[in-house]
Design an enzyme around this catalytic site. Structure first.
Site, PDB file in Angstrom:
ATOM      1  N   LYS A  35      -7.750 -12.768   9.241  1.00  0.00           N
ATOM      2  CA  LYS A  35      -8.487 -11.613   8.699  1.00  0.00           C
ATOM      3  C   LYS A  35      -7.548 -10.741   7.862  1.00  0.00           C
ATOM      4  O   LYS A  35      -6.324 -10.927   7.896  1.00  0.00           O
ATOM      5  CB  LYS A  35      -9.078 -10.808   9.851  1.00  0.00           C
ATOM      6  CG  LYS A  35      -8.041 -10.206  10.783  1.00  0.00           C
ATOM      7  CD  LYS A  35      -8.660  -9.619  12.041  1.00  0.00           C
ATOM      8  CE  LYS A  35      -7.571  -9.111  12.968  1.00  0.00           C
ATOM      9  NZ  LYS A  35      -8.096  -8.766  14.299  1.00  0.00           N
ATOM     10  N   ARG A 130     -14.737  -1.302  22.898  1.00  0.00           N
ATOM     11  CA  ARG A 130     -14.872  -1.256  21.445  1.00  0.00           C
ATOM     12  C   ARG A 130     -16.112  -2.063  21.082  1.00  0.00           C
ATOM     13  O   ARG A 130     -17.151  -1.495  20.809  1.00  0.00           O
ATOM     14  CB  ARG A 130     -13.591  -1.812  20.806  1.00  0.00           C
ATOM     15  CG  ARG A 130     -13.497  -1.577  19.323  1.00  0.00           C
ATOM     16  CD  ARG A 130     -12.186  -2.062  18.747  1.00  0.00           C
ATOM     17  NE  ARG A 130     -11.989  -3.508  18.909  1.00  0.00           N
ATOM     18  CZ  ARG A 130     -10.968  -4.181  18.393  1.00  0.00           C
ATOM     19  NH1 ARG A 130     -10.030  -3.549  17.690  1.00  0.00           N
ATOM     20  NH2 ARG A 130     -10.861  -5.491  18.568  1.00  0.00           N
ATOM     21  N   TYR A 252      11.808  14.188  -2.932  1.00  0.00           N
ATOM     22  CA  TYR A 252      10.813  15.262  -2.794  1.00  0.00           C
ATOM     23  C   TYR A 252      11.090  16.113  -1.563  1.00  0.00           C
ATOM     24  O   TYR A 252      11.405  15.590  -0.487  1.00  0.00           O
ATOM     25  CB  TYR A 252       9.416  14.675  -2.660  1.00  0.00           C
ATOM     26  CG  TYR A 252       8.830  14.198  -3.972  1.00  0.00           C
ATOM     27  CD1 TYR A 252       8.556  15.110  -4.995  1.00  0.00           C
ATOM     28  CD2 TYR A 252       8.552  12.862  -4.178  1.00  0.00           C
ATOM     29  CE1 TYR A 252       8.022  14.677  -6.199  1.00  0.00           C
ATOM     30  CE2 TYR A 252       8.013  12.411  -5.365  1.00  0.00           C
ATOM     31  CZ  TYR A 252       7.751  13.329  -6.386  1.00  0.00           C
ATOM     32  OH  TYR A 252       7.222  12.899  -7.559  1.00  0.00           O
ATOM     33  N   MET A 300       6.226   7.653  -4.429  1.00  0.00           N
ATOM     34  CA  MET A 300       5.153   6.699  -4.718  1.00  0.00           C
ATOM     35  C   MET A 300       5.713   5.346  -5.169  1.00  0.00           C
ATOM     36  O   MET A 300       5.240   4.297  -4.741  1.00  0.00           O
ATOM     37  CB  MET A 300       4.227   7.264  -5.795  1.00  0.00           C
ATOM     38  CG  MET A 300       3.033   6.377  -6.083  1.00  0.00           C
ATOM     39  SD  MET A 300       1.983   7.035  -7.386  1.00  0.00           S
ATOM     40  CE  MET A 300       1.112   8.327  -6.521  1.00  0.00           C
TER      41      MET A 300
END
Ligand SMILES: *Cc1c(COP(=O)(O)O)cnc(C)c1O
Length: 355
Positions: A35, A130, A252, A300
């Site tokens: 998956k 679940r 940053y 990023m």
């Protein structure tokens, strides 16, 4: 020049890891869980390497279609079954197996028509809370399925919440056994951790996922000690060198300040590539195969690394974010997450090559 970042997929590692799963669960049939685009490695690429699997498990009809079109003839299980009745015709056409975890799905099967019988994995909720039928509704769900004209083989299934933790599978396994003790139907219980730790859960079908990709499913054991090999190396290169003075901020927010005069490498890899932004200063990373650490916040498209012990490292030097030489679990831990998330997060813009 193209950006140097790449995900190198190692088919030989997938083959090796499948063998490790087989050796761990020699009596069970092996359903490889592919998956989420093969945990980020590429659905068909992974399936080809794992072609010796007895079956595959995916999430969506879409993935199953791609696999059938690529020629895979093994059983393919839809792990959450169908989401609406319209999907049952393609399930029938492609001969897919489906999980049935709720009464709504049984209702769909009652109303559907199919020229062939559909194999069903009846999911019991033994404590994860679940998906799946509660213990008290299991007998009626089973009876309803057995009364469905289009239902063929029924396999009983459950999923463990803590197979990888100290709590283990004891309670859930006991509940499953109690419910199914008078049934002769095939059973499927084990994820990777249960495959490796709890032979008593192997049943008829095991469902390994993460271990096939070479990450350890067990926090206290390293992948290498389990015989597992990384199936993905996320690699890039240094694109810039900065010489900074003691006390100078890096990246940053200036959350990291140079502890002394330092040589820093800037690597072409950032959170838009799937590298975790929450990886703190000190997250392990390899430069020229040698272990060093990240510095400051991940941007990023870039991150910074400490070249203090790597005087020869310069622009175009190879960097490994995780993979061969650096287990993805270690990076995950430093970022407060798990290997699964990092592997699945590989961004579309990161080209994949085999090697
Ligand atoms: C994803 C999944 C697995 C595989 O789990 P791993 O921890 O990756 O081995 C097995 N069974 C089900 C139902 C799953 O959703």
């Amino acid at each position: 020049m193209t950006r140097p970042i790449q995900a190198i997929i190692h088919p030989a590692a997938l083959v090796n890891n499948l063998l490790v799963a087989r050796q761990a669960a020699p009596t069970a049939k092996l359903m490889s869980v592919v998956k989420a685009n093969g945990y980020g490695h590429g659905l068909l690429r992974v399936a080809r390497a794992l072609e010796e699997s007895d079956g595959f498990a995916v999430l969506s009809v879409d993935e199953a279609v791609r696999m059938r079109e690529a020629g895979f003839t093994q059983p393919i299980l839809l792990l959450e079954g169908v989401f609406h009745s319209g999907e049952l015709s393609i399930v029938s056409e492609l001969g897919l197996s489906i999980v049935v975890h709720c009464v709504e799905q049984i209702e769909m099967l009652k109303r559907a028509w199919s020229p062939v019988k559909l194999n069903v994995f009846l999911k019991l909720n033994t404590g994860m809370n679940r998906l799946g039928f509660a213990p008290e509704s299991f007998p009626s769900a089973l009876a309803a399925l057995q009364a469905c004209a289009i239902v063929g083989q029924i396999t009983l299934m459950t999923h463990f919440a803590t197979a990888d933790e100290a709590a283990g599978v004891g309670e859930q396994l006991a509940r499953f056994k109690g419910l199914t003790q008078h049934c002769t139907l095939p059973q499927s219980l084990a994820n990777s951790a249960a495959c490796l730790r709890y032979p008593e859960t192997h049943g008829d079908w095991v469902r390994p996922g993460i271990m096939l990709y070479g990450a350890s499913p067990i926090a206290t054991q390293r992948a290498a000690d389990l015989g597992l090999e990384s199936a993905m190396s996320l690699v890039s290169e240094i694109i810039s060198i900065q010489n900074v003075k003691a006390g100078a901020p890096v990246g940053y927010g200036g959350t990291y300040r140079a502890e002394r005069d330092m040589r820093i490498g800037i690597v072409a890899c950032g959170y838009a590539d799937g590298y975790p932004r929450h990886a703190e200063t000190g997250t392990p990373i390899l430069v020229m195969g040698q272990r060093t650490r990240t510095l400051g916040r991940v941007s990023m498209d870039m991150l910074a690394v400490d070249l203090g012990d790597l005087p020869d490292a310069g622009v175009a030097c190879p960097v490994t974010m995780w993979g061969v030489g650096l287990p993805v679990e270690e990076v995950a831990r430093a970022a407060g997450t798990i290997s699964y998330e990092l592997l699945c997060a590989r961004a579309e813009r990161v080209p994949v090559v085999e090697g």
